[in-house]
Scaffold this active site. Sequence first.
Site, short mmCIF file in Angstrom:
data_model
loop_
_atom_site.label_atom_id
_atom_site.label_comp_id
_atom_site.label_asym_id
_atom_site.label_seq_id
_atom_site.Cartn_x
_atom_site.Cartn_y
_atom_site.Cartn_z
N THR A 135 -13.78 6.25 0.48
CA THR A 135 -13.83 5.78 -0.91
C THR A 135 -14.86 4.65 -0.98
O THR A 135 -14.90 3.77 -0.12
CB THR A 135 -12.44 5.31 -1.40
OG1 THR A 135 -11.93 4.31 -0.51
CG2 THR A 135 -11.46 6.47 -1.45
N ASN A 188 2.61 1.62 -3.42
CA ASN A 188 1.63 1.97 -4.47
C ASN A 188 1.27 3.46 -4.38
O ASN A 188 1.16 4.15 -5.41
CB ASN A 188 0.35 1.15 -4.32
CG ASN A 188 0.57 -0.34 -4.50
OD1 ASN A 188 1.58 -0.76 -5.06
ND2 ASN A 188 -0.36 -1.14 -4.01
N THR A 223 -7.37 -3.96 -7.50
CA THR A 223 -6.18 -3.88 -6.64
C THR A 223 -5.51 -2.52 -6.81
O THR A 223 -5.26 -2.08 -7.94
CB THR A 223 -5.16 -4.99 -7.01
OG1 THR A 223 -5.83 -6.24 -7.06
CG2 THR A 223 -4.02 -5.04 -6.01
N ALA A 224 -5.22 -1.87 -5.70
CA ALA A 224 -4.52 -0.57 -5.67
C ALA A 224 -5.36 0.62 -6.14
O ALA A 224 -4.82 1.72 -6.30
CB ALA A 224 -3.19 -0.61 -6.43
N ALA A 225 -6.66 0.41 -6.34
CA ALA A 225 -7.51 1.56 -6.73
C ALA A 225 -7.53 2.60 -5.60
O ALA A 225 -7.41 3.81 -5.84
CB ALA A 225 -8.92 1.09 -7.05
N GLY A 226 -7.66 2.11 -4.37
CA GLY A 226 -7.66 3.02 -3.21
C GLY A 226 -6.30 3.70 -3.06
O GLY A 226 -6.23 4.90 -2.74
N ASP A 227 -5.23 2.96 -3.31
CA ASP A 227 -3.88 3.55 -3.20
C ASP A 227 -3.68 4.62 -4.26
O ASP A 227 -3.08 5.68 -4.00
CB ASP A 227 -2.81 2.45 -3.39
CG ASP A 227 -2.91 1.37 -2.33
OD1 ASP A 227 -3.38 1.68 -1.21
OD2 ASP A 227 -2.54 0.23 -2.63
N LYS A 237 0.82 -1.22 0.00
CA LYS A 237 0.00 0.00 0.00
C LYS A 237 0.86 1.26 0.00
O LYS A 237 0.58 2.22 -0.72
CB LYS A 237 -0.96 0.00 1.19
CG LYS A 237 -1.99 -1.11 1.08
CD LYS A 237 -3.00 -1.07 2.19
CE LYS A 237 -3.81 -2.36 2.25
NZ LYS A 237 -4.47 -2.73 0.99
N GLU A 262 -19.20 3.53 -6.41
CA GLU A 262 -20.15 4.56 -5.95
C GLU A 262 -19.46 5.91 -5.78
O GLU A 262 -20.07 6.88 -5.32
CB GLU A 262 -20.75 4.16 -4.60
CG GLU A 262 -21.64 2.93 -4.64
CD GLU A 262 -22.95 3.23 -5.34
OE1 GLU A 262 -23.57 4.25 -5.00
OE2 GLU A 262 -23.31 2.45 -6.23
N ASP A 281 -9.72 -5.14 -12.47
CA ASP A 281 -8.95 -5.47 -11.26
C ASP A 281 -8.92 -4.23 -10.37
O ASP A 281 -8.38 -3.19 -10.76
CB ASP A 281 -7.52 -5.88 -11.68
CG ASP A 281 -6.66 -6.32 -10.49
OD1 ASP A 281 -7.10 -6.18 -9.34
OD2 ASP A 281 -5.54 -6.81 -10.74
N ARG A 336 -7.04 -1.70 -15.44
CA ARG A 336 -5.77 -2.40 -15.73
C ARG A 336 -5.47 -3.39 -14.62
O ARG A 336 -5.86 -3.18 -13.48
CB ARG A 336 -4.63 -1.38 -15.78
CG ARG A 336 -4.86 -0.30 -16.80
CD ARG A 336 -3.83 0.77 -16.61
NE ARG A 336 -3.98 1.81 -17.60
CZ ARG A 336 -3.27 2.92 -17.62
NH1 ARG A 336 -2.34 3.14 -16.70
NH2 ARG A 336 -3.47 3.83 -18.55
O1 RIB Z 1 -3.80 -2.03 -1.74
C1 RIB Z 1 -3.27 -3.04 -2.54
C2 RIB Z 1 -2.03 -3.61 -1.90
O2 RIB Z 1 -2.37 -4.24 -0.70
C3 RIB Z 1 -1.33 -4.66 -2.71
O3 RIB Z 1 -0.39 -4.14 -3.61
C4 RIB Z 1 -0.72 -5.57 -1.65
O4 RIB Z 1 0.66 -5.57 -1.64
C5 RIB Z 1 -1.32 -5.10 -0.33
O5 RIB Z 1 -0.43 -4.35 0.38
#
Ligand code: RIB
Length: 299
Positions: free
Chosen positions: A217, A41, A245-249, A38, A221, A243, A282
């Site tokens: 977040t 990212n 993953t990492a949208a919040g980051d 996190k 929505e 995917d 992505r």
């Molecule tokens: O927020 C996504 C991240 O959570 C991933 O990249 C993973 O490593 C975890 O830390």
Amino acid sequence: MICVVGSLNMDLVIDCQRIPSVGETVIGKQFHTIPGGKGANQAVACGRLGAETYMLGKVGNDGFADEVLTSLNESNVNTKWIQRCSEPTGVAIISVDEQGGNSIIVAMGANNTVSKEYIVSMKDVLEKSNIIILQHEIPLTTVEYIIDCYAGKRKTIVLNPAPAMEVSDHVLSKIDFLIPNEHEIKKISSGISSDLEGYEPYIQYYLDKGVKNIIITLGDEGCLHATQKENRKYPARKVAAVDTTAAGDTFVGAFCAEYERGLNVEQAISFATIASSVSVTRKGAQTSIPYLYEIEEML
Ligand code: RIB
């Protein structure tokens, strides 16, 4: 200048039709190793979106560390103060289903060694920073120590309380921007039941504790920004998610990059909403985070 203090992981990702339940084995599709964490990212998002960015954290003496550091360096993030240690680089096991949803387990490894002593030795970088971004993938005692040391010293303190863990009341009162997702907002204080209806009671609870801004977040929505003066909802951009993953980051990093550039909160949220909507189209964590020119082409 932005300083992100947090986790650096290698993500071990398997795409699957659906995420297995307890006791079940499913056959997956592709397997990928993708730089993540996190903290890293969020730093990558800040760096790619044009902010002068430093990352503080720990990695191991292994090949995963080399790949994670390369990804940060190539994303305009200064990695000079990241230290290697004898623990292995953090790893996240991630399953991504066909709707783009995920489940994640993190083995903290080196991230667990981000100690107060290390933070004390990084005083110069932290003192120079305008924004300090924190999450919950390093020891909570370290996160709270940083907030105690640097809040109120003409710095903006941003806490993304992920994964959800209890944050002490005295720390909450020092946070400028608390940015949880829709699940985390309900789980970061034992002072309020986690099964209340809607977000309003949680917003009021954290504002009363002294948090200055709350941005929740909400996935597709959009998001909700609340202060003592007003609440405002921002819609999401409609996209086909592959995917999340990492949208919040991406949202956290993009918001901070724009806020640091002098944009107001509303403008920074609108920009972050676009950046995170691109990331969900992505695959992967750092592989999904957009560059500034990509967002500018969309404005
Ligand atoms: O927020 C996504 C991240 O959570 C991933 O990249 C993973 O490593 C975890 O830390």
